[in-house]
Scaffold this motif. Structure first.
Motif, PDB file in Angstrom:
ATOM      1  N   ASN A 184       0.809  -1.221   0.000  1.00 35.98           N
ATOM      2  CA  ASN A 184       0.000   0.000   0.000  1.00 35.98           C
ATOM      3  C   ASN A 184       0.845   1.275   0.000  1.00 35.98           C
ATOM      4  O   ASN A 184       0.607   2.203   0.768  1.00 35.98           O
ATOM      5  N   MET A 226      -9.241  -2.321  -6.071  1.00 33.10           N
ATOM      6  CA  MET A 226      -9.201  -2.926  -4.735  1.00 33.10           C
ATOM      7  C   MET A 226     -10.576  -2.925  -4.092  1.00 33.10           C
ATOM      8  O   MET A 226     -10.979  -3.909  -3.454  1.00 33.10           O
ATOM      9  N   ALA A 237     -10.297  -5.926  -1.600  1.00 32.85           N
ATOM     10  CA  ALA A 237      -8.929  -5.950  -1.074  1.00 32.85           C
ATOM     11  C   ALA A 237      -8.646  -4.706  -0.247  1.00 32.85           C
ATOM     12  O   ALA A 237      -9.092  -3.607  -0.588  1.00 32.85           O
ATOM     13  N   VAL A 272      -2.377  -4.355  -1.034  1.00 37.32           N
ATOM     14  CA  VAL A 272      -1.768  -4.779  -2.290  1.00 37.32           C
ATOM     15  C   VAL A 272      -0.255  -4.629  -2.159  1.00 37.32           C
ATOM     16  O   VAL A 272       0.240  -3.666  -1.565  1.00 37.32           O
ATOM     17  N   PHE A 323       0.799  -8.587  -8.620  1.00 38.19           N
ATOM     18  CA  PHE A 323       0.107  -7.999  -7.464  1.00 38.19           C
ATOM     19  C   PHE A 323      -0.420  -9.087  -6.542  1.00 38.19           C
ATOM     20  O   PHE A 323      -1.110 -10.004  -6.986  1.00 38.19           O
ATOM     21  N   TYR A 344      -2.943  -9.390  -3.469  1.00 35.70           N
ATOM     22  CA  TYR A 344      -3.998  -8.691  -2.744  1.00 35.70           C
ATOM     23  C   TYR A 344      -4.458  -9.543  -1.566  1.00 35.70           C
ATOM     24  O   TYR A 344      -4.446 -10.775  -1.614  1.00 35.70           O
ATOM     25  N   THR A 347      -7.418 -12.538  -7.689  1.00 39.51           N
ATOM     26  CA  THR A 347      -8.081 -11.493  -8.484  1.00 39.51           C
ATOM     27  C   THR A 347      -8.524 -12.005  -9.837  1.00 39.51           C
ATOM     28  O   THR A 347      -9.419 -11.433 -10.455  1.00 39.51           O
TER      29      THR A 347
END
Length: 504
Positions: free
Chosen positions: A382, A412, A417, A420, A486, A488, A498
């Protein structure tokens, strides 16, 4: 501001209210209106470098049609003064109601991520003491150098000099140069700006450089923009047209600097010699590197060259042996006498403001970790940071990363999420970790001095900052936010697939 654990948590904390931070605030304020956003600025007003630098003639070395924001037309000359840029930023803040988001005299001293809480706890200082705030995401927008103190080499004998030594970044309000011999040390845009802007005050000003720099002299006008205004074309259209033309011209010039470096070198030197005359010793403006291995500064109306041609200023290319009471002794044995010496010798690089970061109690060592596309760091959740372009206007990347940030936050929310983090694939982990920039491609002194502060890159297009706006403008909008890079997770710490979330 909210303080303490469990209180009113921010969605995004933007750090810095310079050109980057104000642009970032605009993207979130206008495109993510439901997010709770704040901007922390250590200074007492916006502007960053344009507020800190007050030396005579301070101006941009990028054209404002591309250095300005994508969504606010620039209507002034291509190269602008600090006051003009600050006025432009002030209008942008007012027009988009960004003022309430910005908190001045808020200096961050620590940022700590908790994987359990899925939050950053940020410690900051204000005039009334230390405080903390929690935020889900941090967007680092401080720029890339130390605004507190410029870079001055430690030359022998500096204490022996009987006059005054000044760095442009810490320009004194009460300095008086009238009737004095002034020596400016440096060869970049700052030196080229200072010399013509103090020449009329001094008895004489001498520019002393260790090695030359490439410059592009020209009129500080955009003839196409002026013609479109004469035709009463809407300023929004003019801004878009000129912005696109400048970018195409820059791209072609940058490519030519690599492919036809000798021809470009000859063109640049011819532009300078047109001001100085055929008999001038052009070794003073002939660098040892090819064009664009370091920044090329635009010199409006060739003002420094006009000053040299008129005799108000002179240039010396040599190395410093030591400072002496009356000035500087060169390795050639010559002594340059001076009452005031101005060290326009660059700045000190910082990464993320040198703020200490921790992830789950472990300090983050930026220089050990890879950067993902020059905007995120492996295993740091983040957090997005803005680092612009060396060969194109910094603000171009602010707008590109604004688009990316908005897209990422919305993605997100869509997949549920709260965290990340970019993860390095095994194939990239096995690669050698290289310095932030390829020195054969770009090698200014400040970057070489500060390389130990910067993240690493890999020989892979995703795990480096390409410095290529013309590629990124098409590539970044197409990034697959559901891609394997990524990782998440939701509020309970469960990893989110995702690919499945997108399919659903």
């Amino acid at each position: 501001m909210p303080t303490g654990k469990g209180t009113d948590v921010l969605d995004v904390l933007i750090v810095g209210a310079g050109i980057s931070g104000v642009g970032a605030a605009y993207h979130l304020r206008t495109r993510c209106p439901g997010k709770k956003v704040a901007v922390f600025e250590a200074l007492d007003s916006f502007g960053g470098t344009w507020k800190v630098h007050t030396y005579p003639g301070i101006r941009s070395d990028s054209d404002l049609y591309t250095f300005g924001y994508r969504d606010k037309p620039w209507t002034g000359p291509p190269i602008a003064t600090a006051d003009e840029i600050l006025a432009y930023m002030g209008e942008f803040i007012e027009e988009n109601d960004l003022g309430p988001l910005i908190h001045y005299n808020h200096k961050i001293t620590k940022a700590a991520w908790s994987s359990e809480d899925k939050l950053w706890t940020v410690t900051y200082e204000t005039p009334d003491g230390a405080h903390t705030v929690q935020t889900r995401f941090m967007w680092m927008c401080q720029g890339y150098y130390d605004l507190d103190k410029g870079y001055t080499p430690d030359w022998d004998g500096m204490d022996d000099f009987k006059g005054e030594i000044v760095h442009p970044q810490n320009w004194p309000d009460d300095i008086d140069l009238s009737g004095k011999k002034v020596l400016v040390i440096g060869s970049g845009a700052t030196a080229a700006t200072l010399v013509p802007n103090i020449a009329d005050q001094c008895e004489h000003v001498t520019l002393l450089q260790r090695s030359p720099t490439y410059f592009v002299p020209g009129r500080n006008v955009n003839e196409l923009a002026d013609e479109l205004r004469r035709l009463e074309i809407d300023e929004d259209w003019i801004h878009t047209i000129i912005r696109k033309k400048v970018l195409v011209d820059q791209h072609e010039f940058t490519q030519r600097a690599k492919d036809e470096s000798e021809s470009v070198k000859d063109e640049l030197l011819a532009g300078v010699q047109a001001f100085l005359g055929e008999d001038f010793d052009m070794s003073h403006f002939t660098p040892h590197y090819r064009p664009w291995q370091q920044r090329i500064a635009f010199v409006p109306d060739g003002d420094i060259f006009q000053g040299i041609a008129s005799g108000k200023a002179s240039i010396v290319t040599d190395h410093i042996d030591r400072f002496v009471p009356e000035g500087i002794r060169l390795t050639s044995g010559d002594v340059l006498e001076a009452d005031v010496i101005i060290t326009a010798t660059g700045f000190n690089l910082k990464f993320l403001g040198n703020i200490p970061f921790e992830v789950d109690g472990k300090p983050v060592a930026w220089n050990d970790q890879l950067t993902w596309r020059g905007m995120m760091i492996e295993d740091v959740p983040n957090m997005l940071f803005v680092f612009g372009y060396f060969r194109a206007s910094w603000t171009l990347r602010v707008d590109l990363l604004g688009d990316f940030m908005v897209r990422l936050l919305k993605h997100m929310d869509e997949v549920g999420a709260v965290e990340v983090c970019p993860k390095v694939p095994a194939g990239v982990q096995a690669k050698e970790r290289l310095s932030w920039m390829n020195p054969d491609d770009f090698n200014p002194g400040y970057l070489k001095r500060g390389e130990h502060l910067m993240p690493k890159r890999a020989d892979h297009p995703e795990w480096q900052h390409t410095q290529d706006y013309w590629h990124e403008k098409d590539d970044l909008p197409e990034i697959d936010l559901g891609g394997d890079v990524f990782e998440y997770s939701d509020a309970q710490g469960h990893t989110i697939d995702t690919h499945k979330a997108d399919a659903a």
